[in-house]
Design a protein around this motif. Structure first.
Motif, PDB file in Angstrom:
ATOM      1  N   VAL A  64       0.854  -1.186   0.000  1.00  0.00           N
ATOM      2  CA  VAL A  64       0.000   0.000   0.000  1.00  0.00           C
ATOM      3  C   VAL A  64       0.893   1.240   0.000  1.00  0.00           C
ATOM      4  O   VAL A  64       2.107   1.141   0.197  1.00  0.00           O
ATOM      5  CB  VAL A  64      -0.960   0.041   1.217  1.00  0.00           C
ATOM      6  CG1 VAL A  64      -1.934  -1.133   1.194  1.00  0.00           C
ATOM      7  CG2 VAL A  64      -0.211   0.083   2.535  1.00  0.00           C
ATOM      8  N   THR A  65       0.285   2.402  -0.175  1.00  0.00           N
ATOM      9  CA  THR A  65       1.050   3.646  -0.141  1.00  0.00           C
ATOM     10  C   THR A  65       1.424   3.991   1.300  1.00  0.00           C
ATOM     11  O   THR A  65       0.791   3.527   2.251  1.00  0.00           O
ATOM     12  CB  THR A  65       0.242   4.819  -0.735  1.00  0.00           C
ATOM     13  OG1 THR A  65      -0.891   5.065   0.112  1.00  0.00           O
ATOM     14  CG2 THR A  65      -0.207   4.521  -2.162  1.00  0.00           C
ATOM     15  N   ARG A  66       2.425   4.848   1.442  1.00  0.00           N
ATOM     16  CA  ARG A  66       2.814   5.301   2.782  1.00  0.00           C
ATOM     17  C   ARG A  66       1.669   6.050   3.449  1.00  0.00           C
ATOM     18  O   ARG A  66       1.455   5.932   4.648  1.00  0.00           O
ATOM     19  CB  ARG A  66       4.041   6.199   2.707  1.00  0.00           C
ATOM     20  CG  ARG A  66       5.315   5.434   2.392  1.00  0.00           C
ATOM     21  CD  ARG A  66       6.491   6.331   2.391  1.00  0.00           C
ATOM     22  NE  ARG A  66       6.193   7.483   1.511  1.00  0.00           N
ATOM     23  CZ  ARG A  66       7.042   8.432   1.205  1.00  0.00           C
ATOM     24  NH1 ARG A  66       8.245   8.423   1.700  1.00  0.00           N
ATOM     25  NH2 ARG A  66       6.697   9.412   0.392  1.00  0.00           N
ATOM     26  N   GLN A  67       0.932   6.804   2.641  1.00  0.00           N
ATOM     27  CA  GLN A  67      -0.193   7.561   3.193  1.00  0.00           C
ATOM     28  C   GLN A  67      -1.262   6.626   3.742  1.00  0.00           C
ATOM     29  O   GLN A  67      -1.789   6.848   4.830  1.00  0.00           O
ATOM     30  CB  GLN A  67      -0.799   8.489   2.119  1.00  0.00           C
ATOM     31  CG  GLN A  67       0.113   9.590   1.661  1.00  0.00           C
ATOM     32  CD  GLN A  67       1.157   9.152   0.623  1.00  0.00           C
ATOM     33  OE1 GLN A  67       1.208   7.997   0.192  1.00  0.00           O
ATOM     34  NE2 GLN A  67       2.013  10.071   0.230  1.00  0.00           N
ATOM     35  N   SER A  68      -1.585   5.577   2.984  1.00  0.00           N
ATOM     36  CA  SER A  68      -2.582   4.605   3.449  1.00  0.00           C
ATOM     37  C   SER A  68      -2.113   3.913   4.720  1.00  0.00           C
ATOM     38  O   SER A  68      -2.897   3.704   5.647  1.00  0.00           O
ATOM     39  CB  SER A  68      -2.861   3.556   2.373  1.00  0.00           C
ATOM     40  OG  SER A  68      -3.464   4.141   1.257  1.00  0.00           O
ATOM     41  N   MET A  69      -0.831   3.558   4.767  1.00  0.00           N
ATOM     42  CA  MET A  69      -0.289   2.892   5.951  1.00  0.00           C
ATOM     43  C   MET A  69      -0.312   3.840   7.143  1.00  0.00           C
ATOM     44  O   MET A  69      -0.617   3.418   8.269  1.00  0.00           O
ATOM     45  CB  MET A  69       1.125   2.366   5.698  1.00  0.00           C
ATOM     46  CG  MET A  69       1.709   1.600   6.872  1.00  0.00           C
ATOM     47  SD  MET A  69       0.684   0.221   7.492  1.00  0.00           S
ATOM     48  CE  MET A  69       0.767  -0.913   6.107  1.00  0.00           C
ATOM     49  N   ASN A  70      -0.013   5.107   6.912  1.00  0.00           N
ATOM     50  CA  ASN A  70      -0.024   6.062   8.015  1.00  0.00           C
ATOM     51  C   ASN A  70      -1.423   6.175   8.621  1.00  0.00           C
ATOM     52  O   ASN A  70      -1.586   6.182   9.842  1.00  0.00           O
ATOM     53  CB  ASN A  70       0.476   7.434   7.557  1.00  0.00           C
ATOM     54  CG  ASN A  70       0.738   8.347   8.734  1.00  0.00           C
ATOM     55  OD1 ASN A  70       1.382   7.956   9.698  1.00  0.00           O
ATOM     56  ND2 ASN A  70       0.231   9.559   8.665  1.00  0.00           N
ATOM     57  N   VAL A  71      -2.452   6.233   7.765  1.00  0.00           N
ATOM     58  CA  VAL A  71      -3.836   6.284   8.246  1.00  0.00           C
ATOM     59  C   VAL A  71      -4.153   5.019   9.042  1.00  0.00           C
ATOM     60  O   VAL A  71      -4.752   5.083  10.120  1.00  0.00           O
ATOM     61  CB  VAL A  71      -4.819   6.472   7.067  1.00  0.00           C
ATOM     62  CG1 VAL A  71      -6.258   6.272   7.509  1.00  0.00           C
ATOM     63  CG2 VAL A  71      -4.629   7.842   6.430  1.00  0.00           C
ATOM     64  N   LEU A  72      -3.753   3.855   8.516  1.00  0.00           N
ATOM     65  CA  LEU A  72      -4.002   2.591   9.210  1.00  0.00           C
ATOM     66  C   LEU A  72      -3.281   2.564  10.554  1.00  0.00           C
ATOM     67  O   LEU A  72      -3.868   2.183  11.570  1.00  0.00           O
ATOM     68  CB  LEU A  72      -3.576   1.397   8.353  1.00  0.00           C
ATOM     69  CG  LEU A  72      -3.689   0.031   9.028  1.00  0.00           C
ATOM     70  CD1 LEU A  72      -5.129  -0.280   9.428  1.00  0.00           C
ATOM     71  CD2 LEU A  72      -3.145  -1.059   8.128  1.00  0.00           C
ATOM     72  N   LEU A  73      -2.015   2.957  10.583  1.00  0.00           N
ATOM     73  CA  LEU A  73      -1.262   2.943  11.840  1.00  0.00           C
ATOM     74  C   LEU A  73      -1.889   3.858  12.883  1.00  0.00           C
ATOM     75  O   LEU A  73      -1.938   3.517  14.068  1.00  0.00           O
ATOM     76  CB  LEU A  73       0.197   3.346  11.599  1.00  0.00           C
ATOM     77  CG  LEU A  73       1.114   2.238  11.091  1.00  0.00           C
ATOM     78  CD1 LEU A  73       2.471   2.800  10.719  1.00  0.00           C
ATOM     79  CD2 LEU A  73       1.249   1.132  12.115  1.00  0.00           C
ATOM     80  N   GLN A  74      -2.360   5.002  12.455  1.00  0.00           N
ATOM     81  CA  GLN A  74      -3.033   5.907  13.400  1.00  0.00           C
ATOM     82  C   GLN A  74      -4.271   5.231  13.991  1.00  0.00           C
ATOM     83  O   GLN A  74      -4.514   5.318  15.198  1.00  0.00           O
ATOM     84  CB  GLN A  74      -3.403   7.213  12.705  1.00  0.00           C
ATOM     85  CG  GLN A  74      -2.206   8.090  12.409  1.00  0.00           C
ATOM     86  CD  GLN A  74      -2.567   9.318  11.578  1.00  0.00           C
ATOM     87  OE1 GLN A  74      -3.732   9.550  11.256  1.00  0.00           O
ATOM     88  NE2 GLN A  74      -1.556  10.101  11.231  1.00  0.00           N
ATOM     89  N   ALA A  75      -5.039   4.549  13.144  1.00  0.00           N
ATOM     90  CA  ALA A  75      -6.232   3.846  13.626  1.00  0.00           C
ATOM     91  C   ALA A  75      -5.852   2.688  14.540  1.00  0.00           C
ATOM     92  O   ALA A  75      -6.480   2.479  15.591  1.00  0.00           O
ATOM     93  CB  ALA A  75      -7.060   3.341  12.447  1.00  0.00           C
ATOM     94  N   LEU A  76      -4.822   1.931  14.174  1.00  0.00           N
ATOM     95  CA  LEU A  76      -4.389   0.800  15.002  1.00  0.00           C
ATOM     96  C   LEU A  76      -3.868   1.287  16.352  1.00  0.00           C
ATOM     97  O   LEU A  76      -4.098   0.647  17.379  1.00  0.00           O
ATOM     98  CB  LEU A  76      -3.300  -0.006  14.277  1.00  0.00           C
ATOM     99  CG  LEU A  76      -3.745  -0.792  13.049  1.00  0.00           C
ATOM    100  CD1 LEU A  76      -2.543  -1.430  12.362  1.00  0.00           C
ATOM    101  CD2 LEU A  76      -4.784  -1.832  13.399  1.00  0.00           C
ATOM    102  N   GLU A  77      -3.190   2.416  16.342  1.00  0.00           N
ATOM    103  CA  GLU A  77      -2.699   2.986  17.594  1.00  0.00           C
ATOM    104  C   GLU A  77      -3.880   3.484  18.452  1.00  0.00           C
ATOM    105  O   GLU A  77      -3.950   3.201  19.651  1.00  0.00           O
ATOM    106  CB  GLU A  77      -1.731   4.126  17.295  1.00  0.00           C
ATOM    107  CG  GLU A  77      -0.999   4.645  18.503  1.00  0.00           C
ATOM    108  CD  GLU A  77       0.087   5.642  18.146  1.00  0.00           C
ATOM    109  OE1 GLU A  77       0.972   5.833  18.998  1.00  0.00           O
ATOM    110  OE2 GLU A  77       0.051   6.239  17.053  1.00  0.00           O
TER     111      GLU A  77
END
Length: 163
Positions: A64-77
Motif C-alpha cells: 500500500v502507499t505510505r499515506q494509506s499505511m499512516n492512516v491505518l497505523l493511526q487507527a491501530l494505535e
C-alpha cells in the motif's frame, strides 16, 4: 485490421490474477468477522515478524502507499493494537510495536488466513506445493529484474524453500 489478443483460457498471467483475486476475496471473508482487512492483518503480521518497522517499510510489505499505511497505523494505535513513540529517536521514523491486544488479534487472524491457505493448497502434495512456490518465486524475480528492482533472499523465501 484485427488485433491478436491473449487467449485467457491458457494465459498464465490471467490465471495468476484470477488466483490472486480469489485468494484476496477468501482472505477478506475470513478476516471480516474479526473486524480486519487484509492490510490491517498484513500490518500486524509484519510487526510481529519484524518489530519496529517504519511506516514506509510497513507500506512496502503490505503493498500500500505510505499515506494509506499512516492512516491505518493511526487507527491501530488509537484502537490499542500498536504503540509508537511520541517522538522519533532518529529522523522522522516512529517504529510501531504490537500491544497485547494486537498480538491476540493477530493470533486469531493468522489462524483464519492459515485456514484459507490450507484450503487453497488442499489438492496439492508437498512436492507440488514446493514446485509451485519455486515457480512463483522465479516469476517474481524475473519481473523484478526486468524492472530493475533487486530482490535478496529473504528469510520468508528460505522458509518456504525448505518445505
Amino acid at each position: 485490421m484485427s488485433q491478436r489478443g491473449i487467449d485467457l483460457t491458457t494465459s498464465l498471467g490471467y490465471l495468476l490474477k484470477e488466483a490472486s483475486s480469489t485468494l484476496r476475496a477468501s482472505m477478506e471473508a475470513a478476516l471480516r468477522p474479526l473486524g480486519m482487512t487484509i492490510t490491517h492483518y498484513s500490518c500486524l503480521e509484519l510487526l510481529a515478524q519484524r518489530p519496529g518497522l517504519s511506516n514506509s517499510e510497513l507500506a512496502r510489505g503490505a503493498f500500500v502507499t505510505r499515506q494509506s499505511m499512516n492512516v491505518l497505523l493511526q487507527a491501530l494505535e488509537r484502537d490499542g493494537y500498536v504503540t509508537r513513540p511520541e517522538e522519533a529517536r532518529v529522523g522522522k521514523i516512529l517504529p510501531a510495536q504490537l500491544t497485547p491486544l494486537g498480538r491476540s488479534s493477530l493470533e486469531k487472524a493468522s489462524a483464519a488466513v492459515r485456514s484459507v491457505e490450507v484450503k487453497m493448497l488442499g489438492g496439492m502434495t508437498q512436492d507440488e506445493q514446493a514446485t509451485a512456490f519455486r515457480a512463483l518465486q522465479s516469476m517474481v524475480r524475473s519481473l523484478r529484474e526486468d524492472q530493475g528492482v533487486s530482490q535478496g533472499d529473504s528469510s520468508e523465501d528460505r522458509r518456504h524453500a525448505d518445505k
